[in-house]
Design a protein around this motif. Structure first.
Motif, PDB file in Angstrom:
ATOM      1  N   ASP A 153       0.610  -1.068   0.086  1.00 33.44           N
ATOM      2  CA  ASP A 153      -0.051   0.179   0.113  1.00 33.44           C
ATOM      3  C   ASP A 153       0.922   1.227   0.076  1.00 33.44           C
ATOM      4  N   LEU A 178       8.900  -5.571   5.642  1.00 30.12           N
ATOM      5  CA  LEU A 178       7.828  -5.852   4.578  1.00 30.12           C
ATOM      6  C   LEU A 178       8.663  -6.414   3.398  1.00 30.12           C
ATOM      7  N   GLY A 257       1.709 -19.094  10.831  1.00 29.36           N
ATOM      8  CA  GLY A 257       0.316 -18.544  10.231  1.00 29.36           C
ATOM      9  C   GLY A 257      -0.805 -19.452  10.709  1.00 29.36           C
ATOM     10  N   GLU A 260      -2.089 -19.201  14.369  1.00 31.67           N
ATOM     11  CA  GLU A 260      -2.740 -18.136  14.605  1.00 31.67           C
ATOM     12  C   GLU A 260      -4.137 -18.420  13.934  1.00 31.67           C
ATOM     13  N   LYS A 261      -4.312 -19.120  13.035  1.00 37.53           N
ATOM     14  CA  LYS A 261      -5.634 -19.219  12.360  1.00 37.53           C
ATOM     15  C   LYS A 261      -6.476 -19.940  13.421  1.00 37.53           C
ATOM     16  N   ALA A 264      -7.689 -18.360  16.329  1.00 38.75           N
ATOM     17  CA  ALA A 264      -8.954 -17.236  15.965  1.00 38.75           C
ATOM     18  C   ALA A 264     -10.220 -17.602  15.614  1.00 38.75           C
ATOM     19  N   ASP A 266     -13.395 -17.070  16.101  1.00 41.57           N
ATOM     20  CA  ASP A 266     -14.191 -15.999  15.947  1.00 41.57           C
ATOM     21  C   ASP A 266     -14.021 -15.023  14.793  1.00 41.57           C
ATOM     22  N   ALA A 267     -13.051 -15.381  13.989  1.00 41.54           N
ATOM     23  CA  ALA A 267     -12.743 -14.500  12.815  1.00 41.54           C
ATOM     24  C   ALA A 267     -13.897 -14.295  11.910  1.00 41.54           C
ATOM     25  N   ALA A 268     -14.141 -13.315  11.141  1.00 41.14           N
ATOM     26  CA  ALA A 268     -15.351 -13.194  10.251  1.00 41.14           C
ATOM     27  C   ALA A 268     -15.224 -14.287   9.305  1.00 41.14           C
ATOM     28  N   THR A 271     -12.891 -13.662   6.296  1.00 39.35           N
ATOM     29  CA  THR A 271     -11.490 -13.761   6.497  1.00 39.35           C
ATOM     30  C   THR A 271     -10.734 -15.041   6.369  1.00 39.35           C
ATOM     31  N   GLN A 275      -7.770 -16.813   4.559  1.00 36.31           N
ATOM     32  CA  GLN A 275      -6.731 -17.368   5.229  1.00 36.31           C
ATOM     33  C   GLN A 275      -6.167 -18.559   4.731  1.00 36.31           C
TER      34      GLN A 275
END
Ligand SMILES: Nc1ncnc2c1ncn2[C@@H]1O[C@H](COP(=O)(O)OP(=O)(O)OP(=O)(O)O)[C@@H](O)[C@H]1O
Ligand SMILES: [Mg+2]
Lengths: 281, 381
Positions: A153, A178, A257, A260-261, A264, A266-268, A271, A275
């Motif tokens: 970005d 990054l 990664g 972490e998924k 989580a 309750d991720a939308a 997403t 992922q």
């Protein structure tokens, strides 16, 4: 059709890897000639480590490679930053000028460099080697870094400035983390380019700064000993170590990664699927 | 509409661009100008933004809103003019030393950091004490109702959640001013409405000056303390939402904010009602300096301020027009009417107030139109 493709793939793989396997196997060959097999021996490794002149050229190649790759990565990053972040006059020309060495025959570059160094009285040596290799490595690093930076970005650096970063902090805290893998790729690719270069080195190396490829090449006249196989095997080992070091890091990132998924739940929903898609890719 | 009449903003409206005496404005712009090449994107303008104010800059795409904002943040250097924050000049001061934060339209969250680390970013860069950081970041996350998502990576968030993280990151250091450039542009309608309320609540709670850029007039009207309407690099009018809506200073403001009938007319000089071709004199208030006799002006009337009837109203001024369309929209009827020789207006009648007489009218029938003098404004063309 599928079976045919399968066979072609296997043949290509064999063709690619047979020479590499051969080098490693023959480095343990007791015979002084590469054409016949006379049993296992570490003789050539012993000779290799006793061969002062050859080791000296290896040292030269490593030093030149590290400096050329470091400079190419740093300059490539800065050029890519300018090219992706600013629309300035002569941008297209600048980009063209940087990538041009990709299409100019190396032999022409070599001759040109020799002319320039000769007429300006610069003594040939490590410095001229580094400069020469820089020219062929810079297009690669610039293009790699441009790819990486243009996927970011464009307002990230501005956001960093807005949040109190000096230009240097913007680099260390945002841009570097990054683009780290692109930088590593740039460094390794330009190092290999430098390390295996013969044409440019022929014109830019001086007395006492022969590079390893030049040395091996000149040995063709006197006959190559299996000592070179030993050197080759060691270099392959080194490459494998690097690949595994880098590769493991990537692998760990993927694993972390995934962890972490899992944490989580309750991720939308959108997403989550995104992922998963990235992980699978 | 000629550009020269646009610069002549009436004095009564100009007064709003400066704060009252004794009060230090949060942001003061003096003669700020920006030119790209030979394109003057922001024309010289003066503006005071008060402390703790929700101030919106509203204008169509390309009018220079972002450029104006970027000059306040310091990303862009003004071609001319000077900027003060809280009473002291920031000309030449780099962005990182200005006591303000920006909320980017793309959110610009750092993808390599977690939600917590994103919000903590500024405090860490500014080397605040460690234990303060944890508490302040948690407070900021609680403020945007993301208290338990601190450990998430930013790509594991929905659009609305990312928006909130960006907001928390912008306010965590309690800057004097937060600038928001169309922050809700990327959200769907439903989420937009929720975030509008949320943003307004937060701005009140934390007491930070918000400068809010948008091209959505409804958004500006519902959230702002004051609005500046911008057009082609100029501020046409600055005022409260009511002032902007009820007393538009120019034809552009009138038609850009809400919908408005613009009826071409001829000025009859100071104190006289303007004339509309085919109708005659119509009641309307003059705004600012009166236009010279015979000059072209427009009479602006909001559709909902016009009343229509099938027979002439017993008292007051009215005129007849021809009904060209009657569209049923559920809660209201929308009437298109030809007025005089070359005006076309429309008006709305709530469904509950539609009498049998009016309901019987067909397109092509005559219809009586009237409005009160105070609801119509004479605007320079
Ligand atoms: N760096 C630049 N160089 C040249 N012209 C620019 C630059 N930035 C903006 N402009 C021009 O300035 C004008 C105003 O741009 P700006 O981005 O401020 O508009 P805006 O009001 O924010 O529009 P939008 O609602 O579309 O975001 C545009 O015509 C744009 O093309
Ligand atoms: Mg904009």
């Amino acid at each position: 059709m599928d079976r045919f493709l399968g066979w072609v793939t296997k043949l290509v793989l064999v063709f690619l890897y047979v020479p590499i396997v051969a080098v490693v196997v023959y480095s343990f060959n007791a015979s002084p000639r590469t054409s016949s097999w006379e049993g296992l021996s570490l003789r050539w490794y012993v000779e290799l480590f006793g061969d002062g002149p050859l080791l000296k050229t290896l040292q030269t190649s490593l030093i030149v490679g590290i400096f050329a790759a470091g400079l190419a990565t740093a300059i490539g990053f800065l050029s890519a930053l300018a090219l992706t972040r600013y629309r300035f006059k002569g941008r297209a020309f600048f980009l063209g000028a940087i990538v041009l060495p990709l299409i100019i025959p190396e032999i022409v570059l070599g001759v040109a460099l020799l002319t320039v160094f000769g007429s300006s009285g610069i003594k040939l040596g490590v410095v001229t080697l580094v400069l020469g290799h820089l020219i062929v490595a810079l297009p690669l690093t610039t293009l790699i870094m441009m790819g990486s930076l243009s996927s970011l970005d464009p307002s990230l650096p501005e956001a960093a400035t807005d949040l109190g970063c000096t230009p240097w902090q913007t680099f260390t805290r945002v841009l570097f983390p990054l683009t780290r893998s692109a930088m590593l790729a740039s460094f390794l690719l330009s190092f290999t380019t430098s390390f295996s270069n013969i044409v440019i080195s022929t014109f830019t190396s001086g007395v006492g700064t022969t590079t390893m490829p030049l040395r091996i090449y000149s040995m063709l006249k006197t006959g190559i000993t299996p000592e070179i196989n030993a050197l080759g095997a060691l270099l392959i080992l080194l490459t494998l170590v690097i690949i595994f070091a880098v590769g493991l890091q990537q692998m760990r990132r993927i694993l972390v990664g995934a962890e972490e998924k899992d944490q989580a739940p309750d991720a939308a929903p959108d997403t989550i699927s995104l992922q998963t898609a990235t992980t699978e890719r | 509409m000629t550009s020269s009449t646009q610069t002549a903003m009436p004095d009564s409206l100009m007064a709003d661009s400066r704060a009252g005496q004794g009060e230090t404005p949060a942001v003061r712009l003096t003669g700020i100008t920006k030119t790209f090449g030979d394109n003057m994107v922001v024309q010289p303008l003066d503006l005071d933004i008060r402390q703790n104010e929700f101030f919106s800059i509203l204008g169509p795409s390309g009018c220079g809103k972002t450029t104006l904002m970027r000059m306040i943040t310091g990303f862009e250097t003004p071609t001319d003019g000077s900027i003060e924050l809280a009473g002291s000049s920031v000309d030449g001061l780099p962005t990182r030393k200005r006591d303000l934060n920006m909320l980017f339209q793309s959110y610009a969250l750092f993808p390599h950091l977690t939600v917590f680390e994103n919000v903590a970013f500024e405090l860490r860069v500014r080397r605040e004490p460690k234990k303060d950081i944890t508490r302040r970041v948690q407070d900021a996350l609680d403020l945007v109702r993301l208290g338990d998502l601190g450990e998430r990576k930013t790509d594991q968030l929905s659009g609305g959640q990312r928006q909130r993280v960006a907001l928390a990151r912008a306010v965590v250091s309690r800057p004097a001013v937060v600038l928001l450039d169309e922050p809700l542009g990327a959200l769907d309608q439903q989420l937009r409405k929720e975030m509008q309320i949320e943003l307004k609540r937060m701005q009140r709670d934390v007491g930070i000056t918000f400068i809010y850029v948008t091209h959505d007039q409804e958004e500006a009207l519902s959230m702002s303390d004051r609005i500046a309407v911008m057009w082609k690099g100029r501020l046409l009018q600055i005022g409260s939402p009511q002032e902007i809506y009820d007393a538009p200073a120019t034809e552009f403001v009138a038609s850009f904010i809400g919908s408005c009938n613009i009826i071409p007319a001829i000025s009859a000089g100071p104190g006289n009602a303007p004339t509309v071709a085919g109708i005659g004199e119509v009641p309307a208030v003059e705004v600012g300096a009166a236009e010279p006799v015979g000059s072209h002006v427009s009479v602006a009337v909001r559709p909902e301020r016009m009343s229509v009837s099938a027979s002439a109203p017993a008292t007051g001024w009215s005129t007849t027009g021809t009904l060209t369309e009657a569209v049923y929209l559920g809660h209201e009827w929308r009437y298109g009417i030809r007025l005089g020789s070359d005006a076309h207006v429309f008006t709305t009648v709530p469904s509950t107030q539609l009498g049998p007489e009016l309901g019987a009218l067909r397109t092509g029938d005559s219809i009586f139109v009237s409005w009160a003098e105070k609801d119509a404004r004479v605007l320079a063309e």
